[in-house]
Design an enzyme around this catalytic site. Structure first.
Site, mmCIF file in Angstrom:
data_model
loop_
_atom_site.group_PDB
_atom_site.id
_atom_site.type_symbol
_atom_site.label_atom_id
_atom_site.label_comp_id
_atom_site.label_asym_id
_atom_site.label_seq_id
_atom_site.Cartn_x
_atom_site.Cartn_y
_atom_site.Cartn_z
ATOM 1 C CG ASN A 9 -1.709 1.244 1.390
ATOM 2 O OD1 ASN A 9 -1.845 2.013 0.453
ATOM 3 N ND2 ASN A 9 -2.260 1.461 2.585
ATOM 4 C CE LYS A 11 0.250 3.282 4.808
ATOM 5 N NZ LYS A 11 0.116 3.387 6.245
ATOM 6 C CG HIS A 93 -5.912 1.731 5.174
ATOM 7 N ND1 HIS A 93 -5.427 2.626 6.108
ATOM 8 C CD2 HIS A 93 -4.907 0.874 4.907
ATOM 9 C CE1 HIS A 93 -4.167 2.318 6.375
ATOM 10 N NE2 HIS A 93 -3.825 1.259 5.672
ATOM 11 C CD GLU A 95 -2.826 5.235 6.810
ATOM 12 O OE1 GLU A 95 -2.829 5.355 5.567
ATOM 13 O OE2 GLU A 95 -1.896 4.696 7.440
ATOM 14 C CD GLU A 165 -3.745 -2.734 7.295
ATOM 15 O OE1 GLU A 165 -2.617 -2.933 6.828
ATOM 16 O OE2 GLU A 165 -4.395 -1.712 7.079
ATOM 17 N N GLY A 171 2.297 1.946 10.661
ATOM 18 C CA GLY A 171 3.209 3.078 10.503
ATOM 19 C C GLY A 171 3.925 3.476 11.782
ATOM 20 C CB SER A 211 5.223 -2.077 11.744
ATOM 21 O OG SER A 211 4.752 -0.775 12.038
#
Ligand code: PEP
Length: 248
Positions: A9, A11, A93, A95, A165, A171, A211
């Site tokens: 991904n 991003k 996701h 985010e 996730e 991250g 991560s």
């Protein structure tokens, strides 16, 4: 047999030249039948499709809108993705849930539209840190499953990929331990088996995200219910993503 998958991904990273260089640097030699997916920014979808036309790298979108079409300036639709030959799309996701206000209701609509257009959703779920600390992570993720995907028919749900996730691991450099990942993946699979049946649940690939890097991918992917990874930061360098593809 469910697929082993290494999914990247990107991003909102990379300029056009570095995106092209990264795709060119990916090597699938000797990885067997592991599926490789790269979710690229929408402005690079055409570039990525063209540069992967003679490889089996799957190009995925990172997002599409929850309505069919219309006055949504700046958005792209699942129909547009389908017309370009895109076959996979990230949905849910954390985010997008966090920064774009995507609710479970919106995510459910996206899942439905995605499948309606013949694309495979890569459905992301996972709990924030405070939920994990209160040991409510299983309930939290079960609610996401219930509100996002458990309305699907057996046939429809067989066409999705799930990415677990934990938000506290995305991250941050903090990875769930192999045991924590396996525990949650087994829990998700058992929830799918309870709602559908065990044959259906056993066919759905469940990826771990948070991560993942070359140093920990092997240990994570060795678990029975961890079918690969959704990888952010470490998918931005060809060397590290190539190593992760080889960690099964
Ligand atoms: C992600 O983008 O879904 C992700 C897991 O990112 P990272 O690997 O950087 O934690």
């Amino acid at each position: 047999m469910r697929s082993k998958i290494a999914a990247g991904n990107w991003k909102m990273n990379l300029d056009k030249t570095s995106a092209a260089t990264l795709i060119e640097g990916l090597s699938l030699d000797g990885i067997g039948d592991t599926k490789v997916i790269v979710a690229v920014p929408s402005c690079y979808l055409s570039l990525a499709l063209e540069s992967t036309s003679d490889s089996r790298i799957i190009v995925a979108a990172q997002n599409a809108h929850h309505e069919q079409s219309g006055a949504y300036t700046g958005e792209i639709s699942f129909q547009m993705l389908q017309s370009m030959g895109i076959t996979h799309c990230l949905i849910g996701h954390s985010e997008r849930r966090q920064y774009n206000g995507e609710t479970n209701d919106i995510i459910k609509k996206k899942i439905d539209l995605c499948l309606e257009h013949g694309l495979t959703p890569i459905f992301c779920c996972g709990e924030p840190l405070e939920v994990r600390e209160r040991e409510l992570h299983k309930d939290y993720v079960l609610t996401q499953l219930k509100e996002n995907i458990l309305h699907l028919t057996t046939e429809e749900v067989s066409n999705i990929i799930i990415a677990y996730e934990p938000i506290w691991a995305i991250g941050t450099g903090v990875t769930a331990t192999a045991d924590q990942a396996q525990e949650m993946h087994a829990y998700l699979r058992s929830a799918l088996a309870n709602h559908y049946d065990s044959a259906t649940a056993s066919k759905i690939s469940i990826l771990y995200g948070g991560s993942v890097k070359p140093a920990n991918a092997k240990e994570l992917f060795a678990n029975e219910d961890v079918d690969g990874g959704l990888v952010g930061g470490a998918s931005l360098k060809a060397d590290s993503f190539n190593a992760i593809m080889r960690s099964f």
